[in-house]
Enzyme design. Structure first.
Site, mmCIF file in Angstrom:
data_model
loop_
_atom_site.group_PDB
_atom_site.id
_atom_site.type_symbol
_atom_site.label_atom_id
_atom_site.label_comp_id
_atom_site.label_asym_id
_atom_site.label_seq_id
_atom_site.Cartn_x
_atom_site.Cartn_y
_atom_site.Cartn_z
ATOM 1 N N LYS A 165 64.548 48.376 81.363
ATOM 2 C CA LYS A 165 64.442 49.722 80.794
ATOM 3 C C LYS A 165 63.768 50.640 81.799
ATOM 4 O O LYS A 165 62.682 50.361 82.306
ATOM 5 C CB LYS A 165 63.613 49.687 79.501
ATOM 6 C CG LYS A 165 63.381 51.065 78.904
ATOM 7 C CD LYS A 165 62.787 50.959 77.507
ATOM 8 C CE LYS A 165 61.292 51.133 77.450
ATOM 9 N NZ LYS A 165 60.818 52.511 77.511
ATOM 10 N N ARG A 176 54.287 45.114 79.123
ATOM 11 C CA ARG A 176 53.090 44.506 79.707
ATOM 12 C C ARG A 176 52.909 43.003 79.504
ATOM 13 O O ARG A 176 52.368 42.342 80.407
ATOM 14 C CB ARG A 176 51.853 45.280 79.222
ATOM 15 C CG ARG A 176 51.793 46.669 79.849
ATOM 16 C CD ARG A 176 50.893 47.611 79.080
ATOM 17 N NE ARG A 176 51.467 47.939 77.775
ATOM 18 C CZ ARG A 176 50.872 48.711 76.876
ATOM 19 N NH1 ARG A 176 49.686 49.226 77.132
ATOM 20 N NH2 ARG A 176 51.464 48.977 75.719
ATOM 21 N N THR A 222 56.760 56.509 67.033
ATOM 22 C CA THR A 222 55.711 55.738 66.338
ATOM 23 C C THR A 222 54.329 56.347 66.547
ATOM 24 O O THR A 222 53.371 55.946 65.906
ATOM 25 C CB THR A 222 55.706 54.266 66.800
ATOM 26 O OG1 THR A 222 55.808 54.237 68.209
ATOM 27 C CG2 THR A 222 56.838 53.491 66.181
ATOM 28 N N ASP A 232 68.070 68.263 73.434
ATOM 29 C CA ASP A 232 68.307 69.621 73.949
ATOM 30 C C ASP A 232 69.525 70.173 73.212
ATOM 31 O O ASP A 232 70.017 69.525 72.271
ATOM 32 C CB ASP A 232 68.533 69.554 75.476
ATOM 33 C CG ASP A 232 68.099 70.829 76.182
ATOM 34 O OD1 ASP A 232 68.458 71.930 75.685
ATOM 35 O OD2 ASP A 232 67.420 70.754 77.212
ATOM 36 N N ASP A 275 65.955 55.116 79.087
ATOM 37 C CA ASP A 275 65.221 55.580 77.896
ATOM 38 C C ASP A 275 64.607 56.952 78.165
ATOM 39 O O ASP A 275 63.402 57.077 78.357
ATOM 40 C CB ASP A 275 64.146 54.543 77.540
ATOM 41 C CG ASP A 275 63.411 54.888 76.257
ATOM 42 O OD1 ASP A 275 63.963 55.643 75.434
ATOM 43 O OD2 ASP A 275 62.276 54.388 76.085
ATOM 44 N N LYS A 295 65.181 59.586 76.042
ATOM 45 C CA LYS A 295 65.041 60.245 74.729
ATOM 46 C C LYS A 295 65.514 61.704 74.817
ATOM 47 O O LYS A 295 64.765 62.654 74.593
ATOM 48 C CB LYS A 295 63.595 60.169 74.232
ATOM 49 C CG LYS A 295 63.096 58.739 74.071
ATOM 50 C CD LYS A 295 61.709 58.678 73.475
ATOM 51 C CE LYS A 295 61.257 57.261 73.183
ATOM 52 N NZ LYS A 295 61.071 56.401 74.360
HETATM 53 O O1 C5P Z 1 54.052 47.234 77.411
HETATM 54 P P1 C5P Z 1 54.745 47.299 76.082
HETATM 55 O O2 C5P Z 1 55.433 46.000 75.697
HETATM 56 O O3 C5P Z 1 53.848 47.824 74.986
HETATM 57 O O4 C5P Z 1 55.914 48.353 76.321
HETATM 58 C C1 C5P Z 1 56.760 48.767 75.304
HETATM 59 C C2 C5P Z 1 57.762 49.739 75.821
HETATM 60 O O5 C5P Z 1 58.470 50.265 74.698
HETATM 61 C C3 C5P Z 1 57.174 50.947 76.539
HETATM 62 O O6 C5P Z 1 58.115 51.351 77.540
HETATM 63 C C4 C5P Z 1 57.053 51.999 75.470
HETATM 64 O O7 C5P Z 1 57.152 53.309 75.970
HETATM 65 C C5 C5P Z 1 58.281 51.668 74.609
HETATM 66 N N1 C5P Z 1 58.169 52.112 73.228
HETATM 67 C C6 C5P Z 1 57.149 51.720 72.373
HETATM 68 N N2 C5P Z 1 57.107 52.181 71.095
HETATM 69 C C7 C5P Z 1 58.066 52.983 70.651
HETATM 70 C C8 C5P Z 1 59.108 53.384 71.478
HETATM 71 C C9 C5P Z 1 59.132 52.918 72.784
HETATM 72 O O8 C5P Z 1 56.278 50.946 72.769
HETATM 73 N N3 C5P Z 1 58.032 53.373 69.406
#
Ligand code: C5P
Length: 240
Positions: free
Chosen positions: A37, A219, A128, A69, A64, A66
């Site tokens: 992603k 992460r 979220t 526009d 991603d 998002k």
């Molecule tokens: O590091 P982690 O597993 O928390 O990363 C989750 C990924 O999903 C990040 O790129 C974050 O921006 C994305 N994301 C999220 N919650 C959302 C939408 C996207 O954590 N509601």
């Protein structure tokens, strides 16, 4: 396809870094990963050439950005993403019916013109980071879960392919949107990973059991001393 391969197909690794070299070194370290992603930060910093480089290394791209526009502008961005060969991309469903429709038509037309596959168009409903109070202050009359459902149903009616949803929403949305709708779920944490700033998390196995099609994981893999070892451990756990 072996079980291991079929699980790998469902994992999207979030490259949440800002430098090309860091992103490419993660990709090189994770040859087994099918999907990466690329989000706003990395795309703004490194642009389409990074998308191309990762694609040429044999991976699929989930772009991603998002998009949100006027319909004409979003349609143009979708065409550009198709030319870059991305396999899946996000747009805000709150951009409205016409915006989603134009995005879908643009994706189809550009893919047909190039003789490639149309990327999957994935709707973002309610971020979220927003709660019921935030929606009220925006003048939205529904609470978060009703608004998520309303926007998901609208996106389905228009012909998008799926939506991003929190781990907590997977089962509720799967019941209401049916099996033919892709649910892409972040907030995933294997038992051995820290939850970081994610407030409501599910394990990868739980999310898949509830009906998620794809898991977005950042992460717990990318911030480990050995991302590859963490990824292989995740796949082994899911397999068993
Ligand atoms: O590091 P982690 O597993 O928390 O990363 C989750 C990924 O999903 C990040 O790129 C974050 O921006 C994305 N994301 C999220 N919650 C959302 C939408 C996207 O954590 N509601």
């Amino acid at each position: 396809m072996t079980i291991k391969e079929s699980v790998v197909e469902k994992i999207i690794i979030a490259l949440d870094v800002a430098e090309r070299e860091k992103a490419l070194s993660l990709v090189k370290e994770l040859p087994e990963v099918k999907w990466f992603k690329i989000g706003l930060e990395l795309f703004t910093a490194c642009g389409p050439s990074l998308v191309e480089a990762i694609r040429e290394m044999g991976h699929q791209i989930f772009l991603d950005l998002k998009l949100h526009d006027i319909p004409n502008t979003v349609a143009g961005a979708v065409r550009a993403a198709v030319r870059q060969g991305v396999s899946m991309l996000t747009l805000h469903t709150s951009g409205g019916r016409e915006m989603m429709l134009k995005a879908k038509e643009a994706a189809l037309e550009e893919a047909n013109r190039l003789g490639t596959l149309k990327p999957k168009l994935i709707g973002v409903t309610v971020l979220t980071s927003l709660n019921d109070e935030d929606l009220k202050s925006l003048g939205w009359i529904e609470n978060v879960s009703s608004q998520v459902l309303r926007l998901s149903l609208l996106a389905k009616e228009i012909g998008l392919d799926g939506s991003v949803c929190s781990a907590q929403e997977v089962s509720f949305l799967r019941q209401r949107l049916g099996l033919n709708w892709l649910l892409i779920t972040p907030g995933i944490r294997p038992s051995w990973a820290a939850s970081d700033d994610q407030k409501r998390v599910l394990s990868p196995a739980e999310a898949l059991q509830l009906g998620a099609n794809f898991l977005v994981i950042g992460r717990p893999i990318t911030a480990q001393p050995s991302p590859r070892q963490a990824f292989l451990q995740l796949i082994d756990e899911l397999k068993s």
